[in-house]
Design a protein around this motif. Structure first.
Motif, mmCIF file in Angstrom:
data_model
loop_
_atom_site.group_PDB
_atom_site.id
_atom_site.type_symbol
_atom_site.label_atom_id
_atom_site.label_comp_id
_atom_site.label_asym_id
_atom_site.label_seq_id
_atom_site.Cartn_x
_atom_site.Cartn_y
_atom_site.Cartn_z
ATOM 1 N N ARG A 139 -90.227 -2.611 56.807
ATOM 2 C CA ARG A 139 -90.904 -1.716 57.750
ATOM 3 C C ARG A 139 -89.851 -1.084 58.652
ATOM 4 N NH1 ARG A 139 -91.901 -6.985 59.413
ATOM 5 N NH2 ARG A 139 -91.426 -7.512 61.599
ATOM 6 N N PRO A 140 -90.124 0.115 59.173
ATOM 7 C CA PRO A 140 -89.138 0.767 60.048
ATOM 8 C C PRO A 140 -88.817 -0.103 61.252
ATOM 9 C CG PRO A 140 -90.856 2.310 59.391
ATOM 10 C CD PRO A 140 -91.316 0.967 58.950
ATOM 11 N N MET A 141 -87.540 -0.213 61.583
ATOM 12 C CA MET A 141 -87.130 -1.107 62.662
ATOM 13 C C MET A 141 -85.931 -0.521 63.397
ATOM 14 S SD MET A 141 -87.987 -4.075 63.990
ATOM 15 C CE MET A 141 -88.941 -4.844 62.674
ATOM 16 N N THR A 142 -86.073 -0.340 64.701
ATOM 17 C CA THR A 142 -84.944 0.070 65.536
ATOM 18 C C THR A 142 -84.333 -1.179 66.177
ATOM 19 O OG1 THR A 142 -86.270 0.341 67.544
ATOM 20 C CG2 THR A 142 -86.115 2.239 66.050
ATOM 21 N N MET A 143 -83.165 -1.020 66.765
ATOM 22 C CA MET A 143 -82.532 -2.153 67.437
ATOM 23 C C MET A 143 -83.406 -2.684 68.566
ATOM 24 S SD MET A 143 -79.606 -3.572 66.621
ATOM 25 C CE MET A 143 -78.947 -4.123 68.193
ATOM 26 N N ALA A 144 -83.972 -1.783 69.358
ATOM 27 C CA ALA A 144 -84.816 -2.218 70.471
ATOM 28 C C ALA A 144 -86.041 -2.980 69.966
ATOM 29 C CB ALA A 144 -85.244 -1.017 71.315
ATOM 30 N N GLN A 145 -86.657 -2.500 68.887
ATOM 31 C CA GLN A 145 -87.810 -3.199 68.317
ATOM 32 C C GLN A 145 -87.409 -4.559 67.769
ATOM 33 O OE1 GLN A 145 -88.943 -0.204 65.479
ATOM 34 N NE2 GLN A 145 -90.496 0.695 66.828
ATOM 35 N N LEU A 146 -86.240 -4.613 67.137
ATOM 36 C CA LEU A 146 -85.770 -5.872 66.565
ATOM 37 C C LEU A 146 -85.529 -6.909 67.650
ATOM 38 C CD1 LEU A 146 -84.822 -7.193 63.871
ATOM 39 C CD2 LEU A 146 -82.525 -6.372 64.417
ATOM 40 N N LEU A 147 -84.852 -6.518 68.723
ATOM 41 C CA LEU A 147 -84.532 -7.465 69.785
ATOM 42 C C LEU A 147 -85.725 -7.763 70.692
ATOM 43 C CD1 LEU A 147 -80.949 -6.321 70.892
ATOM 44 C CD2 LEU A 147 -81.639 -7.870 69.050
ATOM 45 N N SER A 148 -86.758 -6.947 70.612
ATOM 46 C CA SER A 148 -87.939 -7.187 71.460
ATOM 47 C C SER A 148 -88.656 -8.477 71.078
ATOM 48 C CB SER A 148 -88.912 -6.006 71.361
ATOM 49 O OG SER A 148 -89.487 -5.929 70.063
ATOM 50 N N HIS A 149 -88.329 -9.037 69.907
ATOM 51 C CA HIS A 149 -88.950 -10.297 69.476
ATOM 52 C C HIS A 149 -88.272 -11.511 70.100
ATOM 53 C CE1 HIS A 149 -91.562 -8.614 66.250
ATOM 54 N NE2 HIS A 149 -90.636 -7.683 66.202
ATOM 55 N N GLY A 150 -87.198 -11.308 70.868
ATOM 56 C CA GLY A 150 -86.497 -12.438 71.478
ATOM 57 C C GLY A 150 -87.380 -13.195 72.455
ATOM 58 N N ALA A 151 -87.338 -14.520 72.393
ATOM 59 C CA ALA A 151 -88.177 -15.348 73.261
ATOM 60 C C ALA A 151 -87.529 -15.573 74.630
ATOM 61 C CB ALA A 151 -88.465 -16.692 72.586
ATOM 62 N N VAL A 152 -86.226 -15.888 74.626
ATOM 63 C CA VAL A 152 -85.505 -16.172 75.864
ATOM 64 C C VAL A 152 -84.159 -15.470 75.813
ATOM 65 C CG1 VAL A 152 -84.505 -17.961 77.339
ATOM 66 C CG2 VAL A 152 -86.619 -18.431 76.088
ATOM 67 N N TRP A 153 -83.774 -14.871 76.965
ATOM 68 C CA TRP A 153 -82.474 -14.203 77.068
ATOM 69 C C TRP A 153 -81.597 -15.003 78.020
ATOM 70 C CZ3 TRP A 153 -81.601 -9.049 75.017
ATOM 71 C CH2 TRP A 153 -82.725 -8.489 74.384
#
Length: 274
Positions: free
Chosen positions: A226-240
């Motif tokens: 599926r189309p995926m940008t960097m921001a969309q990919l990293l938006s799945h992060g639970a804790v930063w």
């Protein structure tokens, strides 16, 4: 209530998959892995066979996978960044050289990431191991692609991501008129002309970061289907976990899942919080 409280137990140790970033990024992460191991967590570090600083340890199991980039090539490329930091060349020359470095880095790390994602034996090992969490540096988003693919909660360990993609992914407010851009050398208190310059740098970031991260976006879209940008990919992060400290960095909005751990790579005797 008392019988129910008796059923509660202390937090148990878990299985942690680590896909690190090479170079100085790894040196900070290694100290954290030692502490996590001491607390009983089972840790597996996944690294390419051209690794430079990533080494074996009693604190974790190290597994490697073959990649098409030779160790000598990777080492020479990483070492080339040092002299560039002290360059006295005009801004446009430094900007162009930075883009060139981004392009080379993206090509090398994307090739290594592709080798991992399409390594059926390694992917089956990750799937069968049932890891509880992914610990990774999103500067190299390969670990996050794996985390999204297997639906593994991810914990990010980072200083930052170019073009403030980390802030976009976490949905943090980041107005270009007030938050200094990486190459501006401004503080959070700017004159009108500095704000204009800051805004122009903000506009240029979309071009420079497309050079740096478009190969990963294409690879993530291809692998995840599926189309995926960097921001969309990293938006799945639970804790930063961000290696920042307001003693050295300008103030910024902080989202609830962001924890500042600045200085963790300097003060070895500083105890890690819960």
């Amino acid at each position: 209530l008392l019988p129910l409280l008796c059923l509660l137990s202390a937090a148990s140790a878990g299985k942690l998959l680590v896909i690190p970033m090479e170079g100085s990024h790894w040196l900070s992460m290694k100290d954290v892995l030692a502490e996590l191991s001491r607390r009983g967590h089972q840790i597996v570090v996944l690294a390419p066979d051209n690794k430079i600083l990533i080494d074996s340890s009693d604190n974790y199991d190290l597994k490697t996978y073959p990649v098409p980039v030779k160790k000598e090539e990777m080492e020479a490329h990483i070492r080339s960044f040092g002299p560039k930091c002290f360059s006295q060349e005009p801004f446009i020359v430094r900007f162009w050289n930075t883009l060139k470095g981004f392009r080379q880095s993206a090509s090398m790390f994307e090739a290594s990431c592709r080798a991992l994602l399409y390594n059926q034996e390694m992917m089956k090992y990750i799937e069968d191991s049932k890891f509880d969490a992914m610990f990774t540096d999103p500067f190299n988003p390969c670990g996050q692609i794996v985390a999204v693919h297997f639906s593994i909660p991810s914990v990010f360990f980072l200083r930052g991501v170019p073009c403030a993609i980390d802030l976009q992914a976490a949905q943090s407010p980041d107005p270009p008129s007030y938050v200094p851009r990486m190459l501006s050398l401004h503080s959070d208190r700017m004159t009108f002309s500095q704000r204009v310059k800051n805004f122009l740098l903000f506009l240029s970031e979309s071009f420079s970061c497309s050079v740096a991260f478009s190969p990963f976006e294409a690879l993530a879209s291809e692998f995840l289907g599926r189309p995926m940008t960097m921001a969309q990919l990293l938006s799945h992060g639970a804790v930063w976990l961000k290696r920042l400290d307001f003693a050295f960095d300008y103030p910024m909005p902080v989202m609830p899942n962001m924890v500042f751990i600045g200085g963790i790579n300097c003060a070895h005797k500083k105890p890690l919080s819960q």
